[in-house]
Design a protein around this motif. Structure first.
Motif, PDB file in Angstrom:
ATOM      1  N   VAL A 160      16.951 -20.975 -14.396  1.00 36.69           N
ATOM      2  CA  VAL A 160      18.205 -21.323 -13.750  1.00 36.69           C
ATOM      3  C   VAL A 160      17.801 -22.411 -12.299  1.00 36.69           C
ATOM      4  N   ARG A 161      16.865 -22.006 -11.802  1.00 33.45           N
ATOM      5  CA  ARG A 161      16.524 -22.867 -10.584  1.00 33.45           C
ATOM      6  C   ARG A 161      15.925 -23.937 -10.867  1.00 33.45           C
ATOM      7  N   THR A 187      16.192 -25.535 -13.854  1.00 32.20           N
ATOM      8  CA  THR A 187      17.307 -26.337 -14.221  1.00 32.20           C
ATOM      9  C   THR A 187      18.011 -27.283 -13.229  1.00 32.20           C
ATOM     10  N   LYS A 188      18.441 -26.656 -12.303  1.00 31.19           N
ATOM     11  CA  LYS A 188      19.225 -27.195 -11.228  1.00 31.19           C
ATOM     12  C   LYS A 188      18.442 -28.163 -10.237  1.00 31.19           C
ATOM     13  N   THR A 189      16.991 -27.903 -10.253  1.00 35.65           N
ATOM     14  CA  THR A 189      16.324 -28.761  -9.701  1.00 35.65           C
ATOM     15  C   THR A 189      15.999 -30.248 -10.553  1.00 35.65           C
ATOM     16  N   TRP A 234      19.829 -31.031 -13.215  1.00 34.58           N
ATOM     17  CA  TRP A 234      20.966 -31.496 -12.452  1.00 34.58           C
ATOM     18  C   TRP A 234      20.766 -32.904 -11.455  1.00 34.58           C
ATOM     19  N   SER A 235      19.744 -32.793 -11.018  1.00 36.62           N
ATOM     20  CA  SER A 235      19.411 -34.075 -10.240  1.00 36.62           C
ATOM     21  C   SER A 235      19.425 -35.174 -10.988  1.00 36.62           C
ATOM     22  N   GLU A 265      27.342 -28.044 -17.397  1.00 38.72           N
ATOM     23  CA  GLU A 265      26.888 -26.884 -16.787  1.00 38.72           C
ATOM     24  C   GLU A 265      26.763 -25.690 -17.776  1.00 38.72           C
ATOM     25  N   GLU A 311      29.502 -24.236  -9.987  1.00 37.06           N
ATOM     26  CA  GLU A 311      29.406 -24.942  -9.065  1.00 37.06           C
ATOM     27  C   GLU A 311      28.708 -26.274  -9.202  1.00 37.06           C
ATOM     28  N   ALA A 312      28.919 -26.918 -10.176  1.00 32.75           N
ATOM     29  CA  ALA A 312      28.257 -28.107 -10.364  1.00 32.75           C
ATOM     30  C   ALA A 312      29.382 -29.316  -9.715  1.00 32.75           C
ATOM     31  N   ILE A 348      29.258 -29.206  -6.125  1.00 32.91           N
ATOM     32  CA  ILE A 348      28.008 -30.007  -5.272  1.00 32.91           C
ATOM     33  C   ILE A 348      28.552 -31.664  -5.620  1.00 32.91           C
TER      34      ILE A 348
END
Length: 133
Positions: free
Chosen positions: A16-17, A19-21, A24-25, A48, A78-79, A82
């Motif tokens: 998950v981390r 993917t967010k890094t 999502w960027s 998401e 949370e997308a 953000i």
């Protein structure tokens, strides 16, 4: 060679981390200028959820609810939050400036000495907007 997200040796939290890094960027590049209408919000939330379903190896045919996917992943949506946070941060950054960026955002520049009016060019003149003092 197996993709990292399909690996059984990496923990769910790390997937998950990651993917967010990394994902999502790329997804949120330029989101400060997006208009968040209902369709855009729906697409962001769908992306998401799709990422989480891929991480959890949930097939689209399983008909698992989004709430169940979020519970299994141990995260919250949370997308969109953000994106809105980035937009507000960007507006605050522009609002603190005393240049043309503020003029584009608000239509005015603070201070009596700096009064700008945007006009359209004359038919025989240059193309594009002109700025007059």
């Amino acid at each position: 060679m197996r993709p990292i997200m399909k690996s059984n040796t990496i923990s769910l939290d790390l997937k998950v981390r990651l993917t967010k890094t990394y994902v999502w960027s790329i997804l949120m590049y330029g989101c400060e200028s997006w208009t968040l209408d209902k369709e855009t919000i729906r697409r962001i939330e769908a992306a998401e959820m799709w990422f989480l379903r891929r991480i959890l190896k949930i097939s689209w045919a399983e008909r698992t609810s989004n709430e169940d996917v979020l519970r299994r992943a141990g995260v919250k949506k949370e997308a969109v939050h953000i994106v809105r946070k980035r937009q507000l941060s960007f507006v605050g950054h522009i609002y603190r400036k005393d240049d043309l960026e503020r003029l584009a955002l608000t239509g005015r520049v603070q201070g009596a000495a700096k009064s700008y009016v945007l006009t359209q060019p004359k038919p025989r003149g240059d193309t594009g907007d002109q700025i007059k003092d």
